[in-house]
Scaffold this motif. Structure first.
Motif, PDB file in Angstrom:
ATOM      1  N   LEU A 176       9.572  11.050  -0.800  1.00 30.43           N
ATOM      2  CA  LEU A 176       8.478  10.090  -0.764  1.00 30.43           C
ATOM      3  C   LEU A 176       9.015   8.684  -0.523  1.00 30.43           C
ATOM      4  N   GLN A 177      10.148   8.355  -1.132  1.00 29.54           N
ATOM      5  CA  GLN A 177      10.738   7.037  -0.950  1.00 29.54           C
ATOM      6  C   GLN A 177      11.206   6.824   0.492  1.00 29.54           C
ATOM      7  N   ALA A 205       9.817   8.139   3.121  1.00 28.78           N
ATOM      8  CA  ALA A 205       8.613   7.900   3.908  1.00 28.78           C
ATOM      9  C   ALA A 205       8.066   6.501   3.651  1.00 28.78           C
ATOM     10  N   ALA A 206       8.034   6.088   2.395  1.00 34.27           N
ATOM     11  CA  ALA A 206       7.474   4.778   2.049  1.00 34.27           C
ATOM     12  C   ALA A 206       8.292   3.642   2.650  1.00 34.27           C
ATOM     13  N   ASP A 220      -0.155  12.748  -1.497  1.00 36.21           N
ATOM     14  CA  ASP A 220       1.074  12.041  -1.159  1.00 36.21           C
ATOM     15  C   ASP A 220       0.865  10.884  -0.190  1.00 36.21           C
ATOM     16  N   ASN A 221      -0.150  10.950   0.672  1.00 34.58           N
ATOM     17  CA  ASN A 221      -0.370   9.819   1.575  1.00 34.58           C
ATOM     18  C   ASN A 221      -0.736   8.563   0.799  1.00 34.58           C
ATOM     19  N   ASP A 231       2.515   7.396  -0.607  1.00 31.76           N
ATOM     20  CA  ASP A 231       3.290   6.694   0.426  1.00 31.76           C
ATOM     21  C   ASP A 231       2.802   5.263   0.569  1.00 31.76           C
ATOM     22  N   VAL A 254      -1.506   6.202   7.628  1.00 31.44           N
ATOM     23  CA  VAL A 254      -0.353   6.912   7.074  1.00 31.44           C
ATOM     24  C   VAL A 254      -0.434   8.373   7.509  1.00 31.44           C
ATOM     25  N   ASP A 255       0.492   8.801   8.326  1.00 27.55           N
ATOM     26  CA  ASP A 255       0.615  10.166   8.855  1.00 27.55           C
ATOM     27  C   ASP A 255      -0.407  10.489   9.942  1.00 27.55           C
TER      28      ASP A 255
END
Length: 474
Positions: free
Chosen positions: A27-28, A30-31, A58-59, A62, A147-148
């Motif tokens: 997650l980190q 991606a963030a 999770d989005n 993020d 996001v995504d």
């Protein structure tokens, strides 16, 4: 090559990687990539007003962790929580970094809104509270970074059956998803920025070939080549009603890699073609492939075309030639190039259905007729009967002009005659066709003949310089 994977494939790869990494590390990653992309998008960080639309999953996490990183660099970050199941650790990190929880009123003065509403497993459409927040961003002309993927689109099909986010930028992780490459969802994504988070992925069901891939496919002649070994295309196009289609299709074919073109059609049309292209040979003879259909109108000879479909040479069917195809034979070496209306007639559905479900209907036609389907449109979808799918999305809007499809039919037929498989001929032809149009347009209107005239220049760029106009390296 851009590869697009399904939600199931991505989730499996993420689970495998998370089992190897410390908790929260994926997650980190991606963030961090998301925060950098947001900063680059707005052009500054310190003092930037960032509103996060954080849903469950999770989005939302993020978005919250990206907000934390932006806040630590001086951004004014506000989280609008759209679900009771928001990512609590992410929110705590944001608050510690100086961010705060706000309301949709904060959107009016924002520099950017971040769409972390739903994850890749979300259903199409937006819940009322999310819909209201997105509409407020649109009303105040605040750009949205997704996001995504834009929340509300169908990730695995590229369809948009309900209200959805229209992003100015989409930041995705690990791999492209199908919605990034297939319209109408692709249009809602805006530019797509891919962040590498280290996923080990299986083969992708959908691919978008780029310049380096097309360069490897293109049949470049050698010192030992002659006009016959380079390929001879038989072209059956044009009629008394549409003589220009034969001229345009011939122009597209001769701009490709073939060594010779045989034109088969009415004498009067042959004379028009010869006047523009004196190098053509009028009349039947040995060929390596056929391109049939552009402008044939009522002069389509269905029995003759069906004999050619049952022959040994690959055949491209365009426009009126599509009427000769039925679903009773085996046609693995046939390439068809319909637009949405023509494919709708073939499948017995409404045109609007094909336009809204492009991937679905291209695949259905490929399986039903046992052919490779090149479905023309803002993004070109190419579906083979063995399940392969390729997408071409480097075309500009000026390519939507009368006769452009005739150029494409001639060019793809030329590539077939030079020895490419139907799916490779379709991918290379669509790519070069779009690249030529971008060169010809230069920001303004073009004609089909101008597109054909620029195919050699686009090919020279491809073989010698790499990236073409309209393509990015991302």
């Amino acid at each position: 090559m851009r590869r697009a994977h399904t939600v199931e494939q991505v989730r499996a790869a993420e689970a495998e990687l998370m089992a190897k990494l410390p908790d929260g590390m994926l997650l980190q990653r991606a963030a961090t990539g998301l925060a950098v992309a947001i900063s680059n998008f707005i052009g500054f960080t310190y003092g930037a007003r960032v509103v996060l639309l954080a849903g469950s999953g999770d989005n939302g996490g993020d978005a919250l962790y990206a907000g934390e990183k932006l806040a630590r660099r001086g951004a004014q970050v506000v989280a609008v929580l759209l679900s009771d199941k928001y990512h609590r650790e992410g929110l705590a990190a944001l608050l510690t970094a100086g961010g705060r929880v706000g309301t949709t009123d904060d959107i009016a003065t924002a520099d950017v809104v971040v769409d972390g509403i739903v994850g890749i497993g979300g259903r199409p459409g937006l819940k009322p509270e999310a819909r209201d927040a997105v509409r407020r961003a649109e009303e105040h002309h605040v750009p949205i970074v997704a996001v995504d993927m834009p929340s509300g689109v169908d990730v695995d099909t590229g369809e948009t059956p309900a209200e959805h986010v229209k992003a100015a930028l989409t930041v995705t992780f690990g791999t492209h998803k199908i919605c990034h490459l297939i319209d109408p969802a692709a249009a809602a994504c805006g530019p797509v920025h891919l962040v590498d988070i280290g996923l080990d992925l299986p083969p992708a069901p959908i691919k978008s070939l780029q310049s380096v891939d097309i360069r490897k496919l293109y049949p470049v002649p050698t010192g030992e080549s002659d006009k016959y070994s380079r390929g001879v295309l038989g072209l059956m196009a044009g009629s008394a009603q549409y003589p220009g289609a034969a001229v345009i299709a011939t122009s597209g074919a001769l701009a490709g890699p073939i060594g010779m073109l045989r034109y088969v059609g009415p004498d009067a049309v042959a004379e028009a073609v010869r006047a523009e292209h004196p190098e053509i040979v009028a009349g039947e003879g040995r060929v390596q492939a056929w391109a049939i259909g552009s402008g044939l109108g009522d002069e389509l000879d269905v029995p003759k075309v069906r004999d050619l479909l049952d022959g040994d040479e690959p055949v491209l069917l365009d426009a009126d030639g599509l009427k000769a195809l039925d679903d009773t034979g085996d046609h693995p070496s046939v390439l068809i190039t319909p637009h949405a209306g023509e494919l709708a007639r073939m499948l017995g559905v409404e045109r609007s259905q094909v336009e809204s479900e492009r991937l679905k209907h291209a695949r259905e036609a490929a399986e039903r007729f046992d052919v490779t389907v090149l479905l023309k449109g803002s993004t070109t979808v190419i579906a083979a009967p063995d399940g392969q799918v390729r997408v071409n999305n480097n075309a500009g809007a000026w390519l939507a002009t009368a006769g452009a499809g005739d150029v494409l039919a001639g060019l793809c037929g030329s590539l077939l005659a030079a020895g490419l498989t139907p799916i490779d001929a379709a991918a290379a032809g669509a790519y070069l066709h779009a690249a030529a149009a971008n060169l010809a347009a230069d920001g303004g209107p073009i004609t089909a003949m101008q597109v054909a005239a620029k195919v050699p220049a686009a090919t020279r760029q491809l073989l010698g310089k790499g990236l073409l106009e309209g393509e990015t390296s991302g």
